[in-house]
Design an enzyme around this catalytic site. Sequence first.
Site, short mmCIF file in Angstrom:
data_model
loop_
_atom_site.label_atom_id
_atom_site.label_comp_id
_atom_site.label_asym_id
_atom_site.label_seq_id
_atom_site.Cartn_x
_atom_site.Cartn_y
_atom_site.Cartn_z
N ASN A 100 0.83 -1.20 0.00
CA ASN A 100 0.00 0.00 0.00
C ASN A 100 0.87 1.25 0.00
OD1 ASN A 100 -2.25 -1.69 0.30
ND2 ASN A 100 -2.22 -1.52 2.52
N HIS A 102 -6.20 1.63 13.42
CA HIS A 102 -6.76 0.56 12.61
C HIS A 102 -6.21 -0.80 13.02
CE1 HIS A 102 -7.19 3.86 9.30
NE2 HIS A 102 -8.14 3.94 10.21
N LYS A 130 2.16 -5.58 9.48
CA LYS A 130 2.53 -4.47 8.60
C LYS A 130 4.00 -4.10 8.79
CE LYS A 130 -2.11 -2.41 8.79
NZ LYS A 130 -2.91 -1.24 9.25
N TYR A 144 3.46 0.59 2.83
CA TYR A 144 3.15 -0.53 3.71
C TYR A 144 3.39 -1.84 2.96
CZ TYR A 144 -0.14 2.62 6.28
OH TYR A 144 -0.74 3.63 6.97
N ASP A 191 -12.91 7.35 10.89
CA ASP A 191 -12.15 7.42 12.13
C ASP A 191 -12.83 8.31 13.16
OD1 ASP A 191 -10.27 5.71 11.09
OD2 ASP A 191 -8.85 7.28 10.55
#
Length: 208
Positions: free
Chosen positions: A49, A62, A72, A132, A168
């Site tokens: 990502n 998250h 990650k 990511y 969020d």
Amino acid sequence: MKIRPLSIEGAWEITPRQHGDSRGLFMEWYRFDRLAEVVGHPLRLAQGNLSVSARGVVRGIHFADVPPGQAKYVTCVRGAVVDLVVDIRVGSPTFGRWEAVRLDDVDRRAVYLSEGLGHGFCALTDDATLSYLCSTTYNPGAEHTVHPLDPDLAIDWPVEAPVLSARDAAAPSLAHARTAGLLPDYRSCLSFVAGPDPARWSPKADCS
């Protein structure tokens, strides 16, 4: 590269060795063998990502359901961010604790967080760009968020007026997420990470 554990179990900071001269620089920003040697298992790469944020944007906190969760490996390729690892695993000795690491295009550090941990960041510059590497692909049905401004977490965000996404901004507090049964269980996370679980490495695994 230097890999050091953070205060939250399952998270590490990676500092690469940069080789530069008048032409530019070269470095190894990810080594699967070095990381696996330290964390105890390989990182299966399923998705990459790229996230670009304006200064003052806060994203997070998250996390994904475990299993399979989503490990990650995060680095900043342009600008600077404060990257957050949050322990949201119920039963963990550091439950509710967070740790911040500055990621930027100068020191070019990275953060690895294993399955079950929460992640967020604050952009310190315009066009702050994060890359990511993820262990599983995105599955919106298994993705959750905890409000980044939850007073119980008391995260010291380095911005006076954080800019949040609608998702969020509407996220539950850590306490509400726990009551709703959304948070991962600490021991289940440790068992899953320790493996062996063939589904963890299967490309057909249900992913998040």
